[in-house]
Enzyme design. Structure first.
Site, PDB file in Angstrom:
ATOM      1  N   ASP A 115     -47.583  -9.297 -54.256  1.00  0.00           N
ATOM      2  CA  ASP A 115     -46.722  -9.935 -53.277  1.00  0.00           C
ATOM      3  C   ASP A 115     -45.461 -10.407 -54.005  1.00  0.00           C
ATOM      4  O   ASP A 115     -45.343 -10.256 -55.231  1.00  0.00           O
ATOM      5  CB  ASP A 115     -47.467 -11.081 -52.551  1.00  0.00           C
TER       6      ASP A 115
HETATM    7  C1  BGC Z   1     -45.051 -12.152 -47.953  1.00  0.00           C
HETATM    8  C2  BGC Z   1     -45.415 -10.709 -47.696  1.00  0.00           C
HETATM    9  C3  BGC Z   1     -44.160  -9.906 -47.481  1.00  0.00           C
HETATM   10  C4  BGC Z   1     -43.275 -10.057 -48.708  1.00  0.00           C
HETATM   11  C5  BGC Z   1     -42.005  -9.240 -48.653  1.00  0.00           C
HETATM   12  C6  BGC Z   1     -43.997 -12.309 -49.019  1.00  0.00           C
HETATM   13  O1  BGC Z   1     -43.511 -13.605 -49.061  1.00  0.00           O
HETATM   14  O2  BGC Z   1     -46.228 -12.862 -48.309  1.00  0.00           O
HETATM   15  O3  BGC Z   1     -46.268 -10.640 -46.593  1.00  0.00           O
HETATM   16  O4  BGC Z   1     -44.461  -8.572 -47.215  1.00  0.00           O
HETATM   17  O5  BGC Z   1     -42.927 -11.409 -48.827  1.00  0.00           O
HETATM   18  O6  BGC Z   1     -41.075  -9.747 -47.790  1.00  0.00           O
END
Ligand code: BGC
Length: 759
Positions: free
Chosen positions: A294
């Site tokens: 993530d």
């Molecule tokens: C989130 C993800 C997301 C990623 C990219 C993160 O903060 O937990 O779900 O896909 O950001 O934007």
């Protein structure tokens, strides 16, 4: 249509998935091409392929703190040097083409970029938030909206969406409940697969196929006390039984990527958890794709107290099985030296790069690096009228009628004076929901606009805000009360703003903000009939005049067509047919609360409450249970029959009942089949959903619903992670929610024991 996917659960639990890579096996020549490429790559180029950065070639709007490379020139230089393999969260064909041309024509090996983005419930046409859509209890609808999103996203130069979120969410304080399919593992698994199928379509090489990335692996929804990014302390059995099946279902449907959760499980952050990301995910679940971290989650291993520094964090993440590092830049900065020093074997890097290049190969990027980068598609495929019609249909199918004294539907011919009161009546900033940042701001249809378009005489509509979402307005309540006095009926639009749910938006109390409750109480005191239109990204605990209103509708965040869809329901053009995918508790303090809880040794029986499993102020039941949702017509479910009360080990029993529309309108009901295993070697929930079937009937019409149940439906994760079904007595309910229903019992007989009926 009977939704019968028992195979997925059995497969998910047993880890016995066998799925072709990329929905199709790669040809031997394609595998050779990847191998030949890897043989030519420097370690830096490999680390580059394993790096994903925000896309500053084109306008983007990350939901996250802005870190990393913010300008196109610098990013272009990184692409040119082969130091990045994936860009995310930018949209637009012109920028995509500029970036891809540099990768293909100017980098040494010409490896195309993978272009990703968070298209969670729409790009420009915004569909209901995933939780709302789950209320349709209709995975086929989710498949259609995912397909539509894929068509738009791929027309805007994207190859992959970081969706669906398949985290089972059982604590409504957690803000990300809004992004998933709610509290139930079975429903969540059906929607996970449907969304993957919808995003990816039938052929991954097609220009409008969008790779799915089910997330966040794993048990992210189980963070303690619903605190975002918090810790998860969970038994291995619960992890496997509740949180893994939606992933298994998504992988079985062909998903080729996943994302490691931000959170830690049992003391080990998911991003550094080799048992989770390698042994379990790849070994047992047979996942063949690649794993994203993530956003900066590898770097966050330091704050977790798990890694010493950035270098250590990169080492731990790659060894655990994170193939693609998102946004921190840690892999490109540290992997080359980690390999050189021997701390990370080159073999580990090669495996990760191979996984990533296989996916690029599978979607046809090596043959056509400019797939999904078409000016014509961008002009013609985005926000079309057909897509708006689908958004309106999906929104109508997501609205749950929680209670109705009979006041709804409204009769447009009656010329009633309607007062639309509350902060959401004319609000366009909170229509979409928290994860729709590509949608044009202010373009959605608000409730007032929807009502005006539906009313024969819009002059009969008066509007009063009453209060802001979180604050009183000077004289606002008094003005609203005056407007109410002059009206025949009140529509009270109350709830949460869209930034009260979503990532990092945990709440301690899941109630309406106090100023809105005050407004509702003042409006109710006029004695006028009140219909509550709730806007929300989670289940709420409703109180006082809100809970006792003549009608209450859960309208979530419905997207571009919200106002039209709400008017469709209010005026009865569409019959409400949605069901709650999350239980609404009586009080916030019951959270985490879900219908498939355990009995305890002292359940409340026959209203005996002393020294029983209850709170001092409330039973631990739901105000509106999971699966609940009314219609404007009335359905009767009768004549439950089991083909046999003995279920033999390798046989099935058939469960039938007759559903009749006893009202005077056409409508749809979702018949739900629940079971309870009465005695087991690990205690089982008081109910578990096993089947759903949606039936649409004309007034007076009847239909027999049929379900087949076999041993695999009764399996659970026993101690030592064994997948078992245990002989013995089972309850079965066929009903219209997770409470009540027609009841029967049957017995599962072990192989060796002949059932009574067979003797
Ligand atoms: C989130 C993800 C997301 C990623 C990219 C993160 O903060 O937990 O779900 O896909 O950001 O934007």
């Amino acid at each position: 249509m009977t939704i019968d996917r028992r195979a997925f659960l059995a497969a998910a639990l047993s880890g016995s998935f066998a799925f072709p890579f990329a929905g199709r096996a790669l040809a031997a020549t394609e595998v050779e091409r990847v191998d030949a490429l890897i043989a030519r790559m420097t370690v830096e180029e490999k680390a580059g392929q394993m790096t994903c950065l925000t896309d500053s070639f084109r306008p983007y709007n990350p939901p996250n703190p802005q870190v990393g490379i913010q300008d196109e020139k610098r990013l272009a230089e990184e692409v040119r040097k082969g130091r990045v393999g994936c860009l995310f969260n930018g949209i637009g064909v012109a920028g995509a083409r500029r970036a891809q041309e540099i990768a293909v024509k100017e980098s040494r090996l010409g490896i195309p970029l993978l272009l990703a983005g968070d298209v969670i419930h729409g790009l420009k046409t915004i569909f209901p938030v995933p939780l709302a859509e789950a209320a349709s209890f209709d995975p086929a609808l989710a498949e259609r909206t995912a397909r539509a999103m894929a068509q738009e996203a791929s027309a805007a130069g994207l190859h992959l969406t970081f969706a669906p979120m398949v985290d089972v969410a059982r604590d409504q304080r957690w803000g990300r409940v809004v992004e998933g399919s709610g509290e139930d593992v079975y429903l969540g698994s059906l929607f996970a697969a449907a969304r993957v199928r919808g995003f990816q379509g039938r052929d991954l090489r097609r220009d409008d196929s969008l790779l799915a990335c089910p997330k966040h692996f794993a048990a992210y929804g189980a963070v303690a006390a619903g605190l975002e990014y918090g810790s998860v302390d969970i038994s291995e059995e619960t992890l496997r039984e509740t949180h893994l099946p939606p992933f298994g279902s998504a992988f079985a449907a062909g998903a080729l990527t996943t994302m490691a959760a931000f959170s830690e499980i049992n003391g080990v952050p998911a991003t550094a958890d080799r048992e989770l990301l390698t042994d379990l995910l790849r070994g047992e679940m047979k996942f063949r794709g690649f794993v994203f971290s993530d956003y900066t989650a590898d770097e966050e291993l330091i704050a977790h107290g798990f890694a010493e520094d950035e270098r250590d964090a990169a080492r731990l993440a790659v060894l655990a099985g994170v193939d693609m590092s998102m946004q921190s830049g840690l892999y490109i900065r540290h992997l080359p030296d980690l390999v050189k020093s021997g701390a990370v074997p080159m073999g580990t890097i090669d495996v990760a790069v191979r996984r990533i290049l296989y996916v690029k190969m599978a979607i046809g990027l090596f043959d056509n690096p400019y797939r999904s980068i078409s000016e014509e598609a961008e002009r013609t495929r985005i926000a079309t009228p057909a897509r708006h019609a689908l958004a309106r249909e999906a929104a109508g199918r997501s609205i749950v009628l929680l209670q109705n004294s009979g006041i709804l539907p409204l009769d447009p011919a009656k010329r009633q004076k309607i007062a639309l009161i509350g902060p959401f009546g004319e609000d366009r900033d909170n229509l979409y929901g928290p994860w729709a940042f590509y949608g044009e701001k202010g373009k959605g249809v608000d409730i007032a606009a929807g009502l005006r378009a539906a009313m024969p005489d819009p002059a009969l509509l008066s509007i009063g805000k009453g209060c802001d979402i979180m604050a009183l307005i000077d004289g606002g309540v008094a003005q609203a009360v005056e407007a109410v006095k002059a009206a025949d009926i009140v529509l009270l639009a109350l709830g949460e703003s869209q930034d009260m749910s979503g990532e990092a938006q945990s709440r301690t109390v899941i109630e309406l903000p106090p100023p809105q409750q005050m407004l509702a109480d003042a409006v109710a005191a006029t004695g006028k009939p009140v219909v509550i239109l709730l806007r929300h990204g989670r289940a709420l605990a409703l109180h006082g005049s809100v809970a006792s209103a003549q009608a209450v509708l859960a309208t979530w965040f419905l997207g571009s067509e919200a106002g039209h869809a709400i008017a469709d329901i209010l005026f009865g053009r569409v019959d409400p047919s949605a069901k709650l995918p999350v239980s609404f508790p009586w009080e916030s303090g019951q959270e985490p609360f879900f219908y498939d809880r355990k009995s305890t040794g002292r359940p409340v029986i026959d209203n005996r409450t002393e020294y029983r499993a209850r709170y001092m102020t409330t039973d631990n039941s739901a105000r509106y249970p999971f699966g609940h949702g009314l219609s404007y017509t009335r359905f009767a479910l009768e004549n439950l029959k089991l083909s046999d009360t003995a279920l033999r080990w390798d046989r099935a029993i058939e469960v039938t009942a007759r559903l009749t529309n006893k009202g005077d309108r056409r409508g749809s009901e979702v018949v739900q089949l629940y079971i309870r295993d009465r005695v087991a070697s690990r205690t089982r929930p008081v109910r578990e959903l096993k089947r759903i079937e949606r039936v649409t009937l004309d007034p007076g019409e009847s239909r027999t619903v049929r379900f087949s149940l076999s041993r695999t439906d009764l399996q659970f994760v026993g101690s030592g992670n064994r997948i078992i079904a245990e002989p013995g007595l089972f309850d079965l309910w066929l009903g219209q929610s997770s409470e009540g229903g027609l009841h029967a019992q049957f017995t599962l007989y072990a192989e060796a024991v002949a059932p009574a009926s067979a003797r």
